[in-house]
Design an enzyme around this catalytic site. Structure first.
Site, mmCIF file in Angstrom:
data_model
loop_
_atom_site.group_PDB
_atom_site.id
_atom_site.type_symbol
_atom_site.label_atom_id
_atom_site.label_comp_id
_atom_site.label_asym_id
_atom_site.label_seq_id
_atom_site.Cartn_x
_atom_site.Cartn_y
_atom_site.Cartn_z
ATOM 1 C CB THR A 1 -0.936 0.007 1.216
ATOM 2 O OG1 THR A 1 -1.743 -1.162 1.197
ATOM 3 C CG2 THR A 1 -1.843 1.235 1.204
ATOM 4 C CB SER A 2 3.742 2.323 2.077
ATOM 5 O OG SER A 2 3.078 2.230 3.322
ATOM 6 C CE1 TYR B 1 -14.949 -0.417 -8.358
ATOM 7 C CE2 TYR B 1 -14.668 -2.262 -9.860
ATOM 8 C CZ TYR B 1 -15.321 -1.096 -9.507
ATOM 9 O OH TYR B 1 -16.322 -0.606 -10.288
ATOM 10 C CE1 TYR C 1 -2.294 -4.796 4.177
ATOM 11 C CE2 TYR C 1 -1.376 -4.437 1.989
ATOM 12 C CZ TYR C 1 -1.813 -3.942 3.198
ATOM 13 O OH TYR C 1 -1.781 -2.583 3.439
ATOM 14 N NE ARG D 1 -5.267 2.258 1.557
ATOM 15 C CZ ARG D 1 -4.552 3.170 0.925
ATOM 16 N NH1 ARG D 1 -4.725 3.380 -0.370
ATOM 17 N NH2 ARG D 1 -3.655 3.885 1.565
ATOM 18 C CE LYS E 1 0.431 -4.035 6.401
ATOM 19 N NZ LYS E 1 1.016 -3.109 5.381
ATOM 20 C CB ILE F 1 4.020 -4.843 7.431
ATOM 21 C CG1 ILE F 1 4.573 -6.259 7.656
ATOM 22 C CG2 ILE F 1 4.492 -4.315 6.079
ATOM 23 C CD1 ILE F 1 4.082 -7.302 6.668
#
Length: 299
Positions: free
Chosen positions: A51-52, A114, A140, A145, A169, A211
């Site tokens: 994501t980052s 999505y 993850y 999100r 995560k 993380i």
């Protein structure tokens, strides 16, 4: 082999951002410098294109170059766990196999965003990806999100059926869910926190580490919190947990990684550039970030 690798996967796994040049290209030179800084600061592992790292703004070819650059820069000093998931199943399969071929320690695969698959579809997706490679897979789960939560029993089935799914995560504010994942999957399951204020609580229930996007800005402090915990200095770990809280708060007043990139820009680590549709935080928020960084002695 899996047991040996699992023992390496703990502590602060820094999810490094993707720097861009002023012309909008991926800046691999600055990314290498960031990774080197992470290693010098004591981070226990490196992750990229999560994501980052703005993966949805990168082409598939760019993601491969970023992963290759990270593995080359780290040069086996710590584990490298690229994020290889996307909303596209075939792309996820391709990136995961590429990560294995280039020597990644493990991969992190996000719940497809999505699409909002049901739990049966999520099981099939993750099992197919895990079965396609031999290296460890970390799921993850970030429902804020992806708009869908990977349920406890689905994670449990995957762990039962896929020996190389070794951890998750959890960027999930539902700490009850996180406890139930650990209970269902067992104490040797590697649970990493992706919620900054849950990094310390995750350790207390048997978690492997975090993380955390904040590690981009304060790698030494985040790593030290984990070191203190693993060394049995619980008071020091708890102290660092609370010391980091103001920084955690300001870095999430806008969508990650916008505040993180603004902070790294103020620290002269990168040009604070994001690819559209994202952009740097408002001037008002930047005026909050700067004094916060000054308070930590970062600028």
């Amino acid at each position: 082999m899996l047991t040996e690798i699992k023992q390496q996967l703990k502590g602060s796994i820094a999810p490094v951002i993707t720097p861009f040049t002023k012309t909008g290209d991926v800046d691999l030179e600055k990314m290498s410098a960031l990774i080197q800084w992470q290693l010098e600061s004591g981070s226990h592992g490196i992750s990229v294109t999560g994501t980052s790292g703005e993966p949805s703004s990168l082409t598939t070819e760019e993601r491969i170059r970023v992963m290759e650059n990270a593995i080359r820069t780290v040069n086996s000093r710590v584990p490298v766990i690229p994020a290889t998931g996307s909303t596209n199943h075939q792309e996820t399969m391709y990136l995961t196999k590429c990560a294995q071929d280039m020597g990644a320690t493990a991969v992190m695969v996000i719940v497809p965003y999505y699409n909002r698959p049901n739990q049966h579809a999520l099981y099939k997706h993750f099992k197919t990806v895990a079965d396609s490679v031999d290296i460890p897979v970390i799921i993850y789960n970030i429902p804020g999100r992806t708009a869908v939560n990977l349920e406890v029993e689905t994670i449990g089935r995957l762990v039962d059926d896929c020996p190389n799914i070794v951890g998750a995560k959890e960027s999930n504010k539902d700490f009850e869910h996180i406890n139930r994942v650990m209970h269902r999957c067992g104490q040797d399951f590697l649970l990493f926190s992706g919620i900054e204020l849950l990094c310390y609580p995750m350790l207390t229930i048997g978690g492997a580490g975090s993380i955390s996007a904040t590690a981009n800005v304060a790698p030494a402090q985040v790593a030290e919190m984990h070191n203190a915990w693993f060394e049995g200095d619980r008071d020091r770990a708890l102290q660092l947990h609370y010391e980091l809280m103001p920084l955690n708060d300001v870095l999430f007043k806008d969508t990650n990684p916008a505040p993180v990139k603004a902070a790294l820009g103020m620290m002269n680590k990168i040009d604070p550039i994001l690819r559209m549709p994202m952009d740097i935080p408002s001037e008002e928020l930047q005026k909050e970030i700067r004094p916060t960084l000054e308070g930590y002695g970062m600028i």
